[in-house]
Design a protein around this motif. Structure first.
Motif, PDB file in Angstrom:
ATOM      1  N   LYS A 257       4.433  -8.714  -1.536  1.00 18.65           N
ATOM      2  CA  LYS A 257       3.540  -9.688  -0.891  1.00 18.65           C
ATOM      3  C   LYS A 257       4.137 -11.088  -0.925  1.00 18.65           C
ATOM      4  O   LYS A 257       4.095 -11.826   0.052  1.00 18.65           O
ATOM      5  N   LYS A 258       4.688 -11.468  -2.071  1.00 17.64           N
ATOM      6  CA  LYS A 258       5.348 -12.763  -2.227  1.00 17.64           C
ATOM      7  C   LYS A 258       6.592 -12.567  -3.081  1.00 17.64           C
ATOM      8  O   LYS A 258       6.642 -11.671  -3.930  1.00 17.64           O
TER       9      LYS A 258
ATOM     10  N   GLU B 252       3.285  -8.200  -5.865  1.00 11.72           N
ATOM     11  CA  GLU B 252       3.080  -7.049  -4.986  1.00 11.72           C
ATOM     12  C   GLU B 252       1.641  -6.984  -4.472  1.00 11.72           C
ATOM     13  O   GLU B 252       0.723  -7.558  -5.065  1.00 11.72           O
ATOM     14  N   HIS B 253       1.474  -6.289  -3.356  1.00 11.80           N
ATOM     15  CA  HIS B 253       0.130  -5.980  -2.876  1.00 11.80           C
ATOM     16  C   HIS B 253      -0.541  -5.054  -3.887  1.00 11.80           C
ATOM     17  O   HIS B 253       0.093  -4.153  -4.434  1.00 11.80           O
TER      18      HIS B 253
ATOM     19  N   ASP C 128      -4.916  -3.870   0.842  1.00  8.32           N
ATOM     20  CA  ASP C 128      -4.750  -4.590  -0.416  1.00  8.32           C
ATOM     21  C   ASP C 128      -6.042  -5.305  -0.791  1.00  8.32           C
ATOM     22  O   ASP C 128      -7.081  -5.140  -0.146  1.00  8.32           O
TER      23      ASP C 128
ATOM     24  N   GLU D 250      -6.108  -6.513   3.689  1.00 10.04           N
ATOM     25  CA  GLU D 250      -4.978  -6.479   4.609  1.00 10.04           C
ATOM     26  C   GLU D 250      -4.358  -5.082   4.611  1.00 10.04           C
ATOM     27  O   GLU D 250      -3.934  -4.590   3.565  1.00 10.04           O
TER      28      GLU D 250
ATOM     29  N   PHE E  17      -1.455  -3.243   4.724  1.00  7.81           N
ATOM     30  CA  PHE E  17      -0.081  -3.741   4.600  1.00  7.81           C
ATOM     31  C   PHE E  17       0.991  -2.660   4.756  1.00  7.81           C
ATOM     32  O   PHE E  17       2.165  -2.982   4.929  1.00  7.81           O
TER      33      PHE E  17
END
Length: 285
Positions: free
Chosen positions: A111-112, A129-130, A145, A149, A151
Motif C-alpha cells: 500500500k505504501k 501492506e493492505h 482492504d 478498496e 486492491f
C-alpha cells in the motif's frame, strides 16, 4: 612657439589621464578584486563538486551491501528486490529512490513504501501492506482492504477466509468508484461490529454481508440470515446477541432474524428453522 604649447598640452593631458586611471583603480579596484575572487571561488567549488561526485559514484565505499525490510507480511523480500531490480554492488548515490518506491508499489499487497539510503552502503525499506478484511465479487473475486478498496484479485495462494460483501457489482464500481467504496466501507463497519460482539459472545462466524440498497443483511456460516435493515448496527447486534442466547437456552435455531422493523425498531421477529437437536441429527425417535 605653437608647437611647444601643443607638446606641453599633450603632456598635461597624459598626466591627467594617468591620474584618472589611478583614481579609478583606487576607487573601484577593491570591488573588481572581490568579483574576481568570487568568480575564482565559484569555479573552484564547481570543479570540486564535479570531482567529488565522480569520486562518490565510483568509490567502492558506497556500493550497496545490505537491504533491510520492515512491515512485510504477505509481500516477500525476494519479490520486492526483483521488482525494484535492487542488487548488491549498486552505488547508493546513483539510486533513484522515487523510482524504487514506484516499482515496489506495483506489488499487489504493498500500500505504501518508503526507501531510505543509509550511508555508506545500506538501504532500508519500510513497507505498509493492505490489510485484507473482506472479499467482493466485481466480475472476479477481489480482496477489500480496511478502507474498502478492492486492491487485488483473489489467487489460490492467498489462503483467505473472509466474509463476502455482495450487492456492489463491477458495473456500479466502474461507474462510481467512490460511492462503491463508501458502500464497501459501510459493510466493513458492520462486519467489525459483528466481530466485536463475536469476541464477547462467540456467535456464528460471519459468511456474508449483503448490501441491498441501504439495508444490510448478515449471513452466518450456518446460513442463518440476520436482517439489520438501515442504521444503528451496534445496537441491533447487541439485541441479536440476546436473541441468540434466548434461542439457545430454548434449544431452538433461527433461519431468519428480523431486526429491521422501521416502525418499531425495538421489535424482533424470528423464523424458527428447527430445534438444535434436530439440526445436529440427534433427535429422539
Amino acid at each position: 612657439m605653437a608647437f611647444g604649447r601643443n607638446k606641453n598640452r599633450r603632456r598635461q593631458d597624459a598626466a591627467q589621464r594617468n591620474e584618472a586611471v589611478k583614481g579609478a583603480v583606487r576607487s573601484k579596484g577593491p570591488g573588481v578584486m572581490k568579483v574576481l575572487a568570487l568568480t575564482l571561488a565559484t569555479g573552484l567549488l564547481v570543479w570540486g563538486g564535479v570531482e567529488l561526485r565522480r569520486w562518490a559514484l565510483q568509490s567502492p565505499r558506497f556500493e550497496l551491501a545490505a537491504v533491510s525490510f520492515s512491515g512485510l507480511q504477505r509481500a516477500s523480500r525476494v519479490e520486492l528486490l526483483r521488482l525494484a531490480a535492487l542488487t548488491k554492488g549498486q552505488n547508493l548515490w546513483a539510486l533513484d529512490v522515487g523510482a524504487l518506491e514506484r516499482t515496489m508499489l506495483q506489488h499487489p499487497w504493498v500500500k505504501k513504501v518508503e526507501v531510505t539510503r543509509r550511508f555508506p552502503n545500506r538501504v532500508s525499506v519500510a513497507v505498509t501492506e493492505h490489510v485484507p478484511e473482506a472479499l467482493a465479487v466485481l466480475g472476479e473475486l477481489y480482496v477489500l482492504d480496511e478502507e474498502g478498496e478492492p486492491f487485488k484479485r483473489v489467487t489460490p495462494g492467498d489462503g483467505l477466509d473472509l466474509p463476502l460483501v455482495t450487492g456492489v457489482d463491477r458495473e456500479g464500481y466502474v461507474a462510481d468508484p467512490e460511492q462503491a467504496r463508501q458502500r464497501f466501507q459501510a459493510a466493513l463497519e458492520v462486519a467489525r461490529a459483528y466481530t466485536k460482539e463475536a469476541v464477547a459472545g462467540k456467535p456464528e462466524r460471519l459468511s456474508e454481508v449483503r448490501m441491498e440498497g441501504r439495508d444490510v443483511t448478515l449471513v452466518a456460516a450456518s446460513g442463518q440470515e440476520v436482517r439489520l435493515g438501515e442504521g444503528d448496527s451496534e445496537v441491533k447486534l447487541q439485541r441479536l446477541a440476546r436473541v441468540r442466547r434466548e434461542l439457545g437456552a430454548r434449544g431452538l435455531a433461527a433461519e431468519i432474524i428480523h431486526l429491521d422493523n422501521r416502525a418499531r425498531p425495538g421489535w424482533v421477529a424470528v423464523k424458527i428453522s428447527s430445534p438444535v437437536s434436530e439440526r445436529n441429527g440427534s433427535a429422539k425417535q
